[in-house]
Design an enzyme around this catalytic site. Structure first.
Site, mmCIF file in Angstrom:
data_model
loop_
_atom_site.group_PDB
_atom_site.id
_atom_site.type_symbol
_atom_site.label_atom_id
_atom_site.label_comp_id
_atom_site.label_asym_id
_atom_site.label_seq_id
_atom_site.Cartn_x
_atom_site.Cartn_y
_atom_site.Cartn_z
ATOM 1 N N ASP A 102 0.880 -1.178 0.000
ATOM 2 C CA ASP A 102 0.000 0.000 0.000
ATOM 3 C C ASP A 102 0.914 1.224 0.000
ATOM 4 O O ASP A 102 2.129 1.109 0.247
ATOM 5 C CB ASP A 102 -0.897 -0.043 1.255
ATOM 6 C CG ASP A 102 -1.908 1.094 1.318
ATOM 7 O OD1 ASP A 102 -2.200 1.696 0.259
ATOM 8 O OD2 ASP A 102 -2.399 1.403 2.429
ATOM 9 N N CYS A 130 -4.321 -2.294 -3.003
ATOM 10 C CA CYS A 130 -5.676 -1.745 -2.839
ATOM 11 C C CYS A 130 -5.928 -0.544 -3.746
ATOM 12 O O CYS A 130 -7.072 -0.199 -3.999
ATOM 13 C CB CYS A 130 -5.922 -1.387 -1.377
ATOM 14 S SG CYS A 130 -4.880 -0.044 -0.777
ATOM 15 N N ARG A 186 -14.428 -4.912 -4.766
ATOM 16 C CA ARG A 186 -14.996 -3.991 -3.770
ATOM 17 C C ARG A 186 -16.517 -3.958 -3.936
ATOM 18 O O ARG A 186 -17.274 -3.994 -2.963
ATOM 19 C CB ARG A 186 -14.437 -2.564 -3.968
ATOM 20 C CG ARG A 186 -12.958 -2.398 -3.660
ATOM 21 C CD ARG A 186 -12.669 -2.553 -2.176
ATOM 22 N NE ARG A 186 -13.420 -1.623 -1.349
ATOM 23 C CZ ARG A 186 -13.041 -0.376 -1.050
ATOM 24 N NH1 ARG A 186 -11.900 0.079 -1.500
ATOM 25 N NH2 ARG A 186 -13.781 0.397 -0.263
#
Ligand code: CP
Ligand code: NVA
Length: 310
Positions: free
Chosen positions: A228, A268, A296
């Site tokens: 991330d 992500c 998602r």
């Protein structure tokens, strides 16, 4: 099982509840792909409060609610009275009179907890400084698609900042029996309370949790490598220091060689190529990373259907 409940942290869910979300998400995904209507939440309204920017969270919740037959309201905290000092507890009680559920993206996790204490409707964490559970539901769904339904025994490694994503991945893995390793620079380790909670869950599921400063040790034989951004929303003032401190905590070709042969890479998004991940590794894994982003939608539809459904 989840009707009327909040989703603030994956640590609050049982393993069965997590499995239920993932199974329904897969079912809803199949329905959507085959064009079969699944209007489970007709007439329901989700409020979406954002204190920070978003592409995926906003669009996937809004579209997801529409596909379920309901509607979603985008509520920027700058436009709400909350931005002018109206107490969170009053906002929560007022919105509970209009809405059937609320998704919140906040800086302080405590804001989310306070809102949830006062609200009579399900409250969903759309990212706080501490946790990002909806993202990890999408990640687990993606891992199921790629590695099979039985997640226990897999190894997932997170490389980089011990941030909200590291925390929620640790919770998700500990619940599901996935061995979890995280490599951070000194001073960027995950939150101690989160680690202690995750260790409890890991005891029950049989997962292991490794915290290290050594990227090669973390990545060794990993089935899934995750990373991330080095600079999360709200940390912009620390950009230069973080770039220096986190240099080396990157997913690149040589790190991938330490992982299992068929390892997948998840991110992500948004991604910063050349920082936490190299361009070549990102593009080589683009198919799975964009599946992850798509998931998602499906994972959150499952959460809304289960928490907000009749
Ligand atoms: N991954 C994620 O939460 O993306 P957004 O910030 O665009 O919502
Ligand atoms: N850790 C990042 C995640 C963005 C989706 C942040 O909080 O900005």
């Amino acid at each position: 099982m989840l009707k009327g409940k909040d989703l603030l942290s994956l640590h609050d869910l049982t393993r069965d509840e997590l499995e239920e979300i993932l199974s329904l998400a897969a079912e809803l995904k199949a329905l959507q792909k085959s064009g079969v209507a699944h209007t489970i939440l007709p007439g329901k309204t989700l409020g979406m409060i954002f204190e920070k920017s978003s592409t995926r969270t906003r669009v996937s919740f809004e579209t997801g609610m529409y596909q379920l037959g309901g509607q979603a309201l985008f509520l920027s905290s700058h436009d709400l009275q909350i931005g002018r000092g109206e107490p969170v507890r009053d906002t929560a009680r007022v919105l509970s009179r209009y809405l059937d559920g609320v998704m919140i993206r906040t800086f302080a996790h405590e804001t989310l907890e306070e809102f949830a204490r006062w609200a009579d409707i399900p409250v969903i964490n759309g990212l706080s400084d501490l946790l990002h559970p909806c993202q990890v539901l999408a990640d687990l769904l993606t891992i199921r698609e790629r590695c099979g339904k039985d997640l226990s025994g897999l190894k997932l490694s997170f490389i980089g900042d011990g941030n909200n994503m590291a925390h929620s991945l640790m919770y998700g893995c500990a619940k599901m029996g996935i061995d979890f390793a995280v490599a951070t620079p000194p001073g960027y380790e995950p939150n101690e309370k989160v680690v202690a909670n995750a260790r409890e869950d890991a005891k029950a599921s049989g997962a292991t949790i490794l915290l290290t400063h050594d990227v090669a040790e973390a990545a060794k034989e990993a089935d899934i490598l995750c990373t991330d951004v080095w600079v999360s929303m709200g940390e912009e003032a620390e950009r230069e220091k973080r770039r220096q401190d986190l240099a080396g905590y990157q997913i690149n070709r040589s790190l991938l060689e330490k992982a299992a042969k068929r390892a997948i890479v998840l991110h992500c998004l948004p991604a910063h190529r050349g920082e936490e991940i190299t361009e070549d590794v990102f593009e080589a894994n683009a198919a799975v990373i964009f599946d992850e982003a798509e998931n998602r939608l499906h994972a959150q539809k499952a959460v809304m259907a289960l928490t907000m459904g009749d």
